[in-house]
Write an enzyme that holds these catalytic residues in place. Structure first.
Site, PDB file in Angstrom:
ATOM      1  N   GLU A 199     -52.438  18.535 -20.341  1.00 37.95           N
ATOM      2  CA  GLU A 199     -51.538  18.641 -21.883  1.00 37.95           C
ATOM      3  C   GLU A 199     -52.499  17.797 -22.586  1.00 37.95           C
ATOM      4  O   GLU A 199     -51.983  17.606 -23.843  1.00 37.95           O
ATOM      5  CB  GLU A 199     -50.178  18.220 -21.763  1.00 37.95           C
ATOM      6  CG  GLU A 199     -49.291  19.591 -21.281  1.00 37.95           C
ATOM      7  CD  GLU A 199     -49.545  20.097 -19.922  1.00 37.95           C
ATOM      8  OE1 GLU A 199     -50.014  21.469 -20.058  1.00 37.95           O
ATOM      9  OE2 GLU A 199     -49.481  19.509 -19.012  1.00 37.95           O
ATOM     10  N   ASN A 276     -53.438  24.879 -16.698  1.00 40.78           N
ATOM     11  CA  ASN A 276     -53.641  25.673 -18.166  1.00 40.78           C
ATOM     12  C   ASN A 276     -54.874  25.089 -18.817  1.00 40.78           C
ATOM     13  O   ASN A 276     -55.282  24.301 -18.808  1.00 40.78           O
ATOM     14  CB  ASN A 276     -52.392  25.275 -18.714  1.00 40.78           C
ATOM     15  CG  ASN A 276     -52.262  23.801 -18.978  1.00 40.78           C
ATOM     16  OD1 ASN A 276     -51.778  23.456 -18.314  1.00 40.78           O
ATOM     17  ND2 ASN A 276     -52.387  23.175 -20.146  1.00 40.78           N
ATOM     18  N   ASP A 318     -48.612  28.466 -20.732  1.00 35.55           N
ATOM     19  CA  ASP A 318     -48.988  27.340 -19.775  1.00 35.55           C
ATOM     20  C   ASP A 318     -48.353  27.593 -18.224  1.00 35.55           C
ATOM     21  O   ASP A 318     -47.496  26.991 -17.743  1.00 35.55           O
ATOM     22  CB  ASP A 318     -48.017  26.411 -20.447  1.00 35.55           C
ATOM     23  CG  ASP A 318     -47.905  24.970 -19.712  1.00 35.55           C
ATOM     24  OD1 ASP A 318     -49.230  24.752 -19.069  1.00 35.55           O
ATOM     25  OD2 ASP A 318     -47.235  24.299 -19.377  1.00 35.55           O
TER      26      ASP A 318
END
Length: 579
Positions: A199, A276, A318
């Protein structure tokens, strides 16, 4: 005579000195021991109870006939104010249980009494950036060492008897968003691990270090265009530059390997899932974005990628692809096959030929998959284009409802495979989300999402569901529904049992063939760890960590509000049959 005696004494002294200075690896688990972990019953030496991580034990002293008599042998507290999520799997060896705890701690407990032998606390700096709680999922053992990763992206080897540091290696820059939470695995004297931080626009990688020295042997980035290394020299770039990434987007492409991997001795391949792509906003990065949301088969000797399979090309939800890939053998249409299975965050259960990555099948294991309607014969998803979040304008793009939510049909929590029933036992969740895209630009150490979301339940009676799936047919044989999300790992045994925990605090046992609940015990906090079993002093034991936390209370939106009153904790629980 006197000279002969002196020579004898000198020889004995030399032998004693050699014994004292010999490598201590012989005084603990060896490579052969680790590879045999699935068959040995007196210990638990690997994450997954064997290199293939099937989490199946041949023990059957505890069975469907007597599991109702299971009682606590002891409980050991991790103590202090450092609670939060306890997602670790215990390691058991030579009368000691080793468990990692939240905030990068490692404990050694006496396996017979629960008395603490030693504790190690990593000195974490200010500014660490774990996305999904301060968890750690377990350690690796080898020779005289117990090895684990820390939230500031270090790998630490401790003396398993004393807890003293043998080596401590920085593996990435935590100030750029890197962290580490997975249990390492050890293959052929190399400790092999992944990284976390998808992230934050990091670049995923799998690395191997010499288990004795901690020195880097090879490195394999998971995003196209990045150079790998072997013994300090370049070892070829991953993929082909700009083949599935435009411009410079590959430089901050994500693909974290945050769950670690499995290993198959038959094919001599490591299997690592990748996370992701970054950012979540898929409109900023046209293309498949290899090798994100994939499973990679890697040569453990060189770090070279042998094959890959992408479960969500051009991921815009995601969904990751980091879930464990478990090797198993099965006969399909009369043909014996070497296979591997993976229950993906995107809601599909994949079966591949583990020798070459050939697609065998994908089957839905959750209530809904609104983003795609199955997979075609080539293993590509049949996207429902209207259910991809819209491109952002000045503020945000069109919001869509997507199911599963980004927390996944199955998140990090490992499933199990029974060699007796031929079934996989999947800790799954049925939920959805409203998701939309937003403008975003990369900044070192800052969140790099480009999306907003709200997670919602989709069923009145449950979110969690433990499901038994037949990999040969893709059929769900039975399911057990749980009101709260399931967030812990699964264990299955030759006693026809399946064990898993719930956020409500229970460790539960089920009939592996029928799904009937046979036993439960309240541990006092949510169970989000992975249970294990072993034999000691002629009795079978079961152990699990208790301590509520993880991503659900941090990211769960409306779902998190429903379970906000679950108490935190930090305890190791050990059970055996009442006499």
């Amino acid at each position: 005579m006197k000279g002969s005696m002196l020579r004898t004494l000198a020889g004995a002294a030399a032998l004693a000195l050699a014994a004292a200075t010999a490598p201590t690896q012989a005084n603990g688990p060896t490579d052969a021991d680790l590879m045999n972990d699935a068959a040995s019953t007196g210990d638990v030496l690997t994450y997954g109870m064997g290199p293939r991580a099937q989490r199946f034990s041949p023990l059957k002293a505890i069975s469907t006939d007597n599991v109702a008599r299971l009682v606590p042998a002891f409980s050991a507290s991790l103590g202090g104010e450092k609670q939060r999520g306890q997602e670790a799997q215990p390691i058991v060896y030579d009368g000691t249980i080793y468990v990692t705890g939240s905030y990068s701690r490692l404990f050694a407990f006496d396996a017979r009494t629960g008395e603490e032998k030693w504790q190690y606390d990593a000195r974490l700096p200010e500014g660490i950036m774990p996305c999904c709680d301060v968890v750690n999922r377990g350690a690796a053992i080898y020779g005289d060492k117990i090895i684990f990763a820390t939230l500031d992206a270090h790998l630490v080897a401790l003396n398993r008897e004393t807890g003293k540091v043998i080596w401590n290696k920085k593996v990435a820059d935590y100030q750029a968003g890197y962290s580490a939470t997975a249990a390492p695995i050890i293959v052929k004297g190399k400790v092999i691990y992944g990284n976390s931080g998808g992230e934050f626009g990091i670049v995923g990688a799998v690395e191997a270090r010499d288990v004795e020295t901690g020195e880097l042997v090879w490195r394999r980035p998971t995003i196209e265009g990045h150079m790998g290394s072997l013994n300090g020299k370049d070892n070829g770039i991953t993929g082909k530059l700009n083949a599935s990434w435009q411009g410079d987007l590959w430089k901050t492409g994500g693909g974290a390997t945050w769950l670690g991997g499995t290993y198959d001795p038959e094919t001599n391949l490591l299997y690592f899932g990748t996370g992701n792509p970054a950012p979540w906003n898929s409109h900023l990065r046209p293309g498949d974005n290899l090798y994100t949301s994939s499973t990679l088969a890697i040569d453990p000797d060189t770090g070279v990628i042998k094959w890959h399979f992408q479960t969500t090309p051009h991921d815009g939800w995601d969904f990751d692809g980091v879930n464990e890939f478990i090797p198993f053998d099965a006969t399909i249409n009369g043909k014996p096959m070497k296979l591997g299975a993976k229950a993906d965050r995107n809601g599909y259960f994949f079966v591949l030929d583990r020798t070459n990555g050939k697609f065998i099948g994908a089957h839905k294991f959750v209530m809904q998959t609104t983003w795609a309607n199955g997979f075609n014969a080539k293993g590509r998803p049949n996207y429902i284009d209207a259910n991809r979040p819209g491109a952002p304008t000045a503020e945000k793009g069109t919001s869509v409802f997507a199911s599963p939510s980004f927390l996944g049909g199955k998140n990090w929590m490992p499933m199990a495979y029974s060699q007796d029933t031929g079934l996989f036992y999947i800790p799954s969740n049925d939920w959805g989300m409203d998701i939309w895209n937003e403008p975003i630009a990369y900044k070192k150490g800052a969140a790099y999402l480009g999306a907003g979301f709200t997670i919602k339940p989709i069923a009145e009676d449950h979110i969690g569901a433990l499901r038994a799936m037949d990999p040969k047919t893709g059929k769900i044989v039975w399911e057990y529904k749980n009101k709260a999300p399931l967030w812990g790992g699964v264990l299955t045994t030759a006693g026809n049992l399946v064990f898993t925990g719930t956020p409500e605090g229970y460790l539960k046992a089920f009939d592996a063939k029928t799904g009937q609940e046979l036993w439960k015990f309240q541990t006092g906090s949510g169970v989000v760890g992975s249970p294990v079993t072993w034999e000691q002093d002629g009795e079978q034991y079961v152990a699990v960590m208790s301590g509520w936390g993880g991503a659900v209370p941090l990211w769960g939106g409306e779902v998190a509000k429903s379970f906000k009153d679950i108490n935190q904790g930090g305890s190791l629980w050990v059970f055996k049959l009442a006499r």
